[in-house]
Design a protein around this motif. Structure first.
Motif, PDB file in Angstrom:
ATOM      1  N   TYR A   5       0.854  -1.193   0.000  1.00 57.46           N
ATOM      2  CA  TYR A   5       0.000   0.000   0.000  1.00 57.46           C
ATOM      3  C   TYR A   5       0.893   1.247   0.000  1.00 57.46           C
ATOM      4  O   TYR A   5       1.806   1.368   0.830  1.00 57.46           O
ATOM      5  N   LEU A   6       0.615   2.165  -0.920  1.00 56.09           N
ATOM      6  CA  LEU A   6       1.428   3.371  -1.098  1.00 56.09           C
ATOM      7  C   LEU A   6       0.624   4.608  -0.700  1.00 56.09           C
ATOM      8  O   LEU A   6      -0.474   4.842  -1.210  1.00 56.09           O
ATOM      9  N   PRO A   8       0.694   8.752  -0.548  1.00 54.62           N
ATOM     10  CA  PRO A   8       1.406   9.930  -1.069  1.00 54.62           C
ATOM     11  C   PRO A   8       1.696  10.974   0.003  1.00 54.62           C
ATOM     12  O   PRO A   8       1.261  10.860   1.140  1.00 54.62           O
ATOM     13  N   PRO A  14      -2.150  10.210  -5.645  1.00 54.81           N
ATOM     14  CA  PRO A  14      -1.450   8.936  -5.872  1.00 54.81           C
ATOM     15  C   PRO A  14      -0.707   8.897  -7.202  1.00 54.81           C
ATOM     16  O   PRO A  14       0.091   7.984  -7.431  1.00 54.81           O
ATOM     17  N   PHE A  17       3.016   8.061  -7.778  1.00 52.16           N
ATOM     18  CA  PHE A  17       3.527   6.691  -7.898  1.00 52.16           C
ATOM     19  C   PHE A  17       3.329   6.128  -9.302  1.00 52.16           C
ATOM     20  O   PHE A  17       3.510   4.920  -9.505  1.00 52.16           O
ATOM     21  N   GLU A  18       2.983   6.972 -10.264  1.00 48.24           N
ATOM     22  CA  GLU A  18       2.608   6.460 -11.584  1.00 48.24           C
ATOM     23  C   GLU A  18       3.722   5.694 -12.282  1.00 48.24           C
ATOM     24  O   GLU A  18       3.444   4.826 -13.133  1.00 48.24           O
ATOM     25  N   HIS A  30      -1.366  -1.202  -4.168  1.00 46.79           N
ATOM     26  CA  HIS A  30      -2.619  -0.486  -3.935  1.00 46.79           C
ATOM     27  C   HIS A  30      -2.291   0.974  -3.609  1.00 46.79           C
ATOM     28  O   HIS A  30      -1.443   1.245  -2.748  1.00 46.79           O
ATOM     29  N   LEU A  31      -2.949   1.902  -4.284  1.00 48.87           N
ATOM     30  CA  LEU A  31      -2.712   3.328  -4.066  1.00 48.87           C
ATOM     31  C   LEU A  31      -3.730   3.880  -3.079  1.00 48.87           C
ATOM     32  O   LEU A  31      -4.933   3.712  -3.255  1.00 48.87           O
ATOM     33  N   ASP A  33      -5.345   7.202  -0.830  1.00 49.08           N
ATOM     34  CA  ASP A  33      -5.616   8.612  -1.100  1.00 49.08           C
ATOM     35  C   ASP A  33      -6.050   9.291   0.192  1.00 49.08           C
ATOM     36  O   ASP A  33      -6.535   8.643   1.127  1.00 49.08           O
TER      37      ASP A  33
END
Length: 216
Positions: A5-6, A8, A14, A17-18, A30-31, A33
């Protein structure tokens, strides 16, 4: 399959992280927010609400900048496989001098946070932003809600973490102007990395994150 899980950084989308790509046969990414906080919402309460975005047990949590503070607080509420912060701090003792001053004096409350994200208005206040940076900010900073910005600034300035969490992994750039390396202890240093290295040094992360995550 390792669930990653990321989170920002402050006010960031998010989209930062592209360009992060982990081997799909081993990692599911998983992004996360940001949520708009309730008025004067405690950090623990906010993180409990944010955890509704986490759908797996024992995940890897990775947070950038203020997102690094958030994932540390989330890791106090659930069991995690690994906790990784990027361009962030492990305790308030790693704050630079200006943040410690703001912490003790409350000067941060005078900042016009409502202007963050409104780059046209910032230019009217005489704050010159280079065109390339302006393009970067407009692409990746998508939260301009004053309630969120006031809460986020107050929350990080008053963060009470005294000691680093056990087992935390800290990745930090040697040229970070927001959290200068001289205040940071026990980190994996990315030579020449800036505060936005998750964007402009993504190749380093794609090459090194898989091994960092797998290490016990």
């Amino acid at each position: 399959m390792i669930q990653v899980y990321l989170m920002p950084g402050m006010a960031a989308s998010p989209l930062i992280f592209e360009n992060i790509s982990l081997p799909q046969e081993h990692f599911e990414v998983h992004l996360m927010d940001w949520l708009i906080p309730e008025p004067k919402e405690p950090l623990t309460s906010y993180c409990q609400r944010l955890l509704k975005q986490v759908k797996h047990d024992n995940p890897v949590l990775i947070g950038v900048s203020f997102g690094g503070v958030i994932v540390q607080e989330m890791a106090k509420l659930i069991q995690v496989k690994k906790l990784i912060i990027i361009s962030s701090v492990k305790s308030h003792h790693e704050f630079p001098r200006r943040m410690r001053l703001a912490r003790s004096t409350g000067l941060h409350k005078l900042l016009p946070t409502s202007l963050m994200g409104n780059f046209d208005q910032l230019s009217k206040y005489g704050m010159s932003i280079a065109p390339k940076k302006m393009e970067l900010y407009k692409r990746y900073l998508n939260i301009s809600d004053p309630q969120y910005l006031d809460w986020a600034l107050e929350t990080i300035i008053k963060w009470q973490q005294e000691q680093p969490m056990e087992g935390i992994i800290h990745i930090h750039g040697s040229a970070d102007p927001v959290f200068p390396l001289k205040y940071i202890k026990n980190c994996v240093t990315v030579d020449g990395g800036s505060h936005v290295m998750i964007i402009n040094r993504f190749r380093w992360f794609n090459e090194n994150l898989p091994q960092i995550i797998r290490e016990t």
